[in-house]
Motif scaffolding. Sequence first.
Motif, PDB file in Angstrom:
ATOM      1  N   LYS A  81      30.453  51.720 -14.530  1.00  0.00           N
ATOM      2  CA  LYS A  81      31.514  51.053 -15.316  1.00  0.00           C
ATOM      3  C   LYS A  81      30.651  50.721 -16.498  1.00  0.00           C
ATOM      4  N   ALA A  82      30.944  49.471 -17.614  1.00  0.00           N
ATOM      5  CA  ALA A  82      30.273  48.490 -18.253  1.00  0.00           C
ATOM      6  C   ALA A  82      29.888  47.111 -16.969  1.00  0.00           C
ATOM      7  N   GLY A  83      28.189  47.631 -16.864  1.00  0.00           N
ATOM      8  CA  GLY A  83      27.691  46.212 -16.099  1.00  0.00           C
ATOM      9  C   GLY A  83      26.406  46.874 -14.964  1.00  0.00           C
ATOM     10  N   ASP A  84      27.197  48.409 -14.831  1.00  0.00           N
ATOM     11  CA  ASP A  84      26.579  48.759 -14.065  1.00  0.00           C
ATOM     12  C   ASP A  84      25.278  49.542 -13.674  1.00  0.00           C
ATOM     13  N   THR A  85      24.063  49.583 -12.963  1.00  0.00           N
ATOM     14  CA  THR A  85      22.467  49.823 -12.944  1.00  0.00           C
ATOM     15  C   THR A  85      22.707  50.823 -12.113  1.00  0.00           C
ATOM     16  N   VAL A  86      21.680  51.392 -12.576  1.00  0.00           N
ATOM     17  CA  VAL A  86      21.874  52.711 -11.592  1.00  0.00           C
ATOM     18  C   VAL A  86      20.605  53.725 -12.174  1.00  0.00           C
ATOM     19  N   THR A  87      19.533  54.603 -10.807  1.00  0.00           N
ATOM     20  CA  THR A  87      18.473  55.070 -11.401  1.00  0.00           C
ATOM     21  C   THR A  87      18.593  56.575 -11.009  1.00  0.00           C
ATOM     22  N   TYR A  88      17.792  57.252 -12.026  1.00  0.00           N
ATOM     23  CA  TYR A  88      18.129  58.900 -11.469  1.00  0.00           C
ATOM     24  C   TYR A  88      16.685  59.253 -11.958  1.00  0.00           C
ATOM     25  N   VAL A  89      15.966  60.452 -10.536  1.00  0.00           N
ATOM     26  CA  VAL A  89      14.215  60.865 -11.522  1.00  0.00           C
ATOM     27  C   VAL A  89      14.813  61.560 -12.135  1.00  0.00           C
ATOM     28  N   ALA A  90      14.478  61.453 -12.666  1.00  0.00           N
ATOM     29  CA  ALA A  90      14.609  62.742 -14.358  1.00  0.00           C
ATOM     30  C   ALA A  90      14.347  64.037 -14.055  1.00  0.00           C
ATOM     31  N   PRO A  91      13.799  64.994 -14.997  1.00  0.00           N
ATOM     32  CA  PRO A  91      12.690  66.199 -14.243  1.00  0.00           C
ATOM     33  C   PRO A  91      11.650  66.810 -14.851  1.00  0.00           C
ATOM     34  N   ASN A  92      10.618  65.204 -15.080  1.00  0.00           N
ATOM     35  CA  ASN A  92       9.393  65.153 -14.717  1.00  0.00           C
ATOM     36  C   ASN A  92       9.182  64.054 -13.814  1.00  0.00           C
ATOM     37  N   GLY A  93      10.051  64.205 -13.044  1.00  0.00           N
ATOM     38  CA  GLY A  93       9.400  63.018 -11.521  1.00  0.00           C
ATOM     39  C   GLY A  93       9.515  61.739 -11.776  1.00  0.00           C
ATOM     40  N   LYS A  94      10.326  60.933 -12.611  1.00  0.00           N
ATOM     41  CA  LYS A  94       9.878  60.307 -13.202  1.00  0.00           C
ATOM     42  C   LYS A  94      11.475  59.408 -12.894  1.00  0.00           C
TER      43      LYS A  94
END
Length: 163
Positions: A136-149
Amino acid sequence: MSTNSAPTAWLTQESYDRLKSELDHLSGPGRTEIVARIEQARSEGDLKENGGYHAAKEEQGKAEARIRQLTHLLDNAHVGESPADDGVVEPGMMVSAKIAGDVENFLLGSREVAGDTDIDVYSEKSPLGAAIQGTKAGDTVTYVAPNGKEITVEIISATPYVG
């Protein structure tokens, strides 16, 4: 009860009706029209050099592929109203997020819901979509893109899509 584990797509009733109408046309009158063009071209002689015949066969292949795609989508769709306006990211929501430093606005869900609009759409099954579901608003997440970044996403807002 189906034991099919195919993923479901969220569709508004309007989107479902529009896609069902397209399917009905393609599998009925559309199919008949293509078959008639193929028969007409076939009657013109040598099929090896018959451009009309080959064009009609190619059109038939594309139409049959679209029929299969629509049938699968509609058979597995969750049809309903827009999700609750509770700010939680889920399919059917317009999301505003800062992605790798840039603010982007997009629909989380199926391209078919957005129809002919210019709205960017991300599938809930995409790496980004999977990473932000339930936030929800204010949350920060990370994910790995298909290019590995690794990409950081900060949710600014999530509101129900109104098509």
